[in-house]
Design a protein around this motif. Structure first.
Motif, mmCIF file in Angstrom:
data_model
loop_
_atom_site.group_PDB
_atom_site.id
_atom_site.type_symbol
_atom_site.label_atom_id
_atom_site.label_comp_id
_atom_site.label_asym_id
_atom_site.label_seq_id
_atom_site.Cartn_x
_atom_site.Cartn_y
_atom_site.Cartn_z
ATOM 1 N N UNK A 264 0.580 -12.239 23.285
ATOM 2 C CA UNK A 264 0.018 -12.795 22.058
ATOM 3 C C UNK A 264 -0.666 -11.715 21.224
ATOM 4 N N UNK A 265 -1.375 -10.795 21.900
ATOM 5 C CA UNK A 265 -2.041 -9.690 21.195
ATOM 6 C C UNK A 265 -1.002 -8.805 20.508
ATOM 7 N N UNK A 266 0.078 -8.468 21.215
ATOM 8 C CA UNK A 266 1.127 -7.617 20.641
ATOM 9 C C UNK A 266 1.870 -8.346 19.525
ATOM 10 N N UNK A 267 2.082 -9.639 19.701
ATOM 11 C CA UNK A 267 2.754 -10.447 18.663
ATOM 12 C C UNK A 267 1.931 -10.448 17.390
ATOM 13 N N UNK A 268 0.607 -10.703 17.515
ATOM 14 C CA UNK A 268 -0.278 -10.734 16.353
ATOM 15 C C UNK A 268 -0.289 -9.382 15.650
ATOM 16 N N UNK A 269 -0.280 -8.311 16.458
ATOM 17 C CA UNK A 269 -0.272 -6.966 15.877
ATOM 18 C C UNK A 269 1.022 -6.719 15.100
ATOM 19 N N UNK A 270 2.157 -7.092 15.672
ATOM 20 C CA UNK A 270 3.446 -6.868 15.009
ATOM 21 C C UNK A 270 3.560 -7.673 13.718
ATOM 22 N N UNK A 271 3.043 -8.907 13.718
ATOM 23 C CA UNK A 271 3.139 -9.748 12.532
ATOM 24 C C UNK A 271 2.188 -9.324 11.425
ATOM 25 N N UNK A 272 1.274 -8.386 11.706
ATOM 26 C CA UNK A 272 0.334 -7.922 10.686
ATOM 27 C C UNK A 272 0.970 -6.923 9.717
ATOM 28 N N UNK A 273 2.174 -6.465 10.028
ATOM 29 C CA UNK A 273 2.850 -5.498 9.162
ATOM 30 C C UNK A 273 3.457 -6.201 7.954
ATOM 31 N N UNK A 274 3.572 -5.505 6.819
ATOM 32 C CA UNK A 274 4.117 -6.118 5.602
ATOM 33 C C UNK A 274 5.546 -6.649 5.816
ATOM 34 N N UNK A 275 5.749 -7.917 5.450
ATOM 35 C CA UNK A 275 7.086 -8.509 5.525
ATOM 36 C C UNK A 275 7.547 -8.862 6.918
ATOM 37 N N UNK A 276 6.703 -8.707 7.947
ATOM 38 C CA UNK A 276 7.115 -9.008 9.328
ATOM 39 C C UNK A 276 7.144 -10.511 9.547
ATOM 40 N N UNK A 277 8.162 -10.969 10.274
ATOM 41 C CA UNK A 277 8.252 -12.382 10.623
ATOM 42 C C UNK A 277 8.870 -12.518 12.002
ATOM 43 N N UNK A 278 8.811 -13.711 12.548
ATOM 44 C CA UNK A 278 9.238 -13.958 13.919
ATOM 45 C C UNK A 278 10.543 -14.748 13.951
ATOM 46 N N UNK A 279 11.374 -14.426 14.966
ATOM 47 C CA UNK A 279 12.638 -15.137 15.142
ATOM 48 C C UNK A 279 12.917 -15.252 16.643
ATOM 49 N N UNK A 280 13.856 -16.152 17.007
ATOM 50 C CA UNK A 280 14.157 -16.344 18.432
ATOM 51 C C UNK A 280 15.674 -16.333 18.668
ATOM 52 N N UNK A 281 16.341 -15.186 18.449
ATOM 53 C CA UNK A 281 17.776 -15.117 18.760
ATOM 54 C C UNK A 281 17.993 -15.070 20.265
ATOM 55 N N UNK A 282 18.974 -15.796 20.754
ATOM 56 C CA UNK A 282 19.311 -15.849 22.182
ATOM 57 C C UNK A 282 18.121 -16.288 23.045
ATOM 58 N N UNK A 283 17.157 -16.974 22.443
ATOM 59 C CA UNK A 283 16.016 -17.455 23.205
ATOM 60 C C UNK A 283 14.944 -16.414 23.458
ATOM 61 N N UNK A 284 15.061 -15.232 22.870
ATOM 62 C CA UNK A 284 14.058 -14.174 23.045
ATOM 63 C C UNK A 284 13.233 -14.024 21.764
ATOM 64 N N UNK A 285 11.967 -13.659 21.952
ATOM 65 C CA UNK A 285 11.102 -13.437 20.790
ATOM 66 C C UNK A 285 11.471 -12.113 20.132
ATOM 67 N N UNK A 286 11.697 -12.160 18.817
ATOM 68 C CA UNK A 286 12.046 -10.953 18.074
ATOM 69 C C UNK A 286 11.184 -10.861 16.827
ATOM 70 N N UNK A 287 10.614 -9.680 16.599
ATOM 71 C CA UNK A 287 9.845 -9.420 15.394
ATOM 72 C C UNK A 287 10.751 -8.697 14.405
ATOM 73 N N UNK A 288 10.855 -9.270 13.204
ATOM 74 C CA UNK A 288 11.810 -8.732 12.231
ATOM 75 C C UNK A 288 11.129 -8.373 10.923
ATOM 76 N N UNK A 289 11.786 -7.486 10.191
ATOM 77 C CA UNK A 289 11.401 -7.172 8.832
ATOM 78 C C UNK A 289 12.697 -7.016 8.044
ATOM 79 N N UNK A 290 12.776 -7.717 6.925
ATOM 80 C CA UNK A 290 14.005 -7.703 6.128
ATOM 81 C C UNK A 290 15.214 -8.138 6.978
#
Length: 248
Positions: free
Chosen positions: A12-38
């Motif tokens: 959760x700490x790493x997820x919150x950190x990753x989502x703090x970047x500009x344009x970052x959003x979350x996705x779940x391809x193949x059932x895995x958590x993925x942090x994406x930008x553009x």
């Protein structure tokens, strides 16, 4: 809902950190958590019980990261492009400052330049939930994430290097003990071969000299006697004159 375990809290700490970047959003391809930008992934994370697995693109620190005991090149050919995967058996094993530095490096490698330009320069700080990327951060806030990541990396690799050195010493000593008698035996064999070859060459020369002496003598014995020359064709041999009878 069941209570979160320690590994899920770290995620959760790493997820919150990753989502703090500009344009970052979350996705779940193949059932895995993925942090994406553009719509491009810069971080994969999965939690299975107490285990945490994550992957990030590290074009600059890939070689250093792969020296750590918990890392490996990412599968499916992504390792060739700089992706590194880390496996942790428990939350206590996760070096959070190092992973945050990896997230920063991976985001900068994937995000468009217009978004990266909003971040502070590398080597100062990494954006987080409590900081705004568009504003410079004062130097008084402490060491940068890159410095902390380097310190954590050195701390993690120190016992590995120490163990490797400890193992290498007896291996070298044992190898030296094995190689010494082999070299000695090889030297002895080479000396014996040279000696035998020298004796054989000397014997061949001696036999050759003996044969050379006997050949002229044998040639003389075998040489044929000369025959009288045959008369030339077309010429008659003159008849011998008759002998006159002696008078008594």
């Amino acid at each position: 809902m069941p209570a979160e375990n320690e590994t899920q809290k770290v995620e959760a700490v790493l997820r919150e950190h990753a989502l703090s970047y500009p344009g970052a959003h979350e996705d779940f391809p193949w059932g895995h958590r993925a942090m994406k930008v553009n719509d491009k992934t810069f971080l994969f994370m999965t939690v299975e019980g107490e285990k945490l697995n994550l992957s990030a693109k590290l074009p600059d620190s890939k070689d250093a990261a792969l020296t750590l005991p918990f890392t490996e090149p990412t599968e499916y050919g992504l390792g060739k492009s700089g992706w590194v995967t880390a496996h942790f058996e428990a939350a206590a094993q996760v070096p959070v400052p190092v992973i945050k530095a990896w997230i920063d490096e991976s985001y900068r490698a994937i995000a468009p330049k217009k978004l990266v330009s909003q971040l502070p320069e590398r080597g100062t700080t990494v954006p987080g939930p409590a900081s705004k990327p568009s504003k410079p951060v004062a130097a008084k806030r402490g060491a940068s994430a890159t410095a902390r990541a380097g310190a954590a990396t050195r701390k993690a690799t120190a016992p590995v290097k120490k163990a490797a050195t400890k193992v290498a010493a007896p291996v070298k000593k044992a190898a030296k003990k094995v190689v010494a008698p082999v070299k000695k035996a090889a030297t002895k064999v080479v000396a014996q071969v040279k000696s035998a070859a020298k004796k054989a060459a000397s014997r061949v020369k001696s036999v050759a000299r003996q044969v050379a002496k006997k050949v002229p003598a044998a040639a003389k014995k075998v040489a044929p006697t000369r025959k009288a020359a045959a008369p030339a064709r077309g010429k008659r041999t003159p008849a011998a004159a008759p002998k006159r009878a002696r008078r008594s």
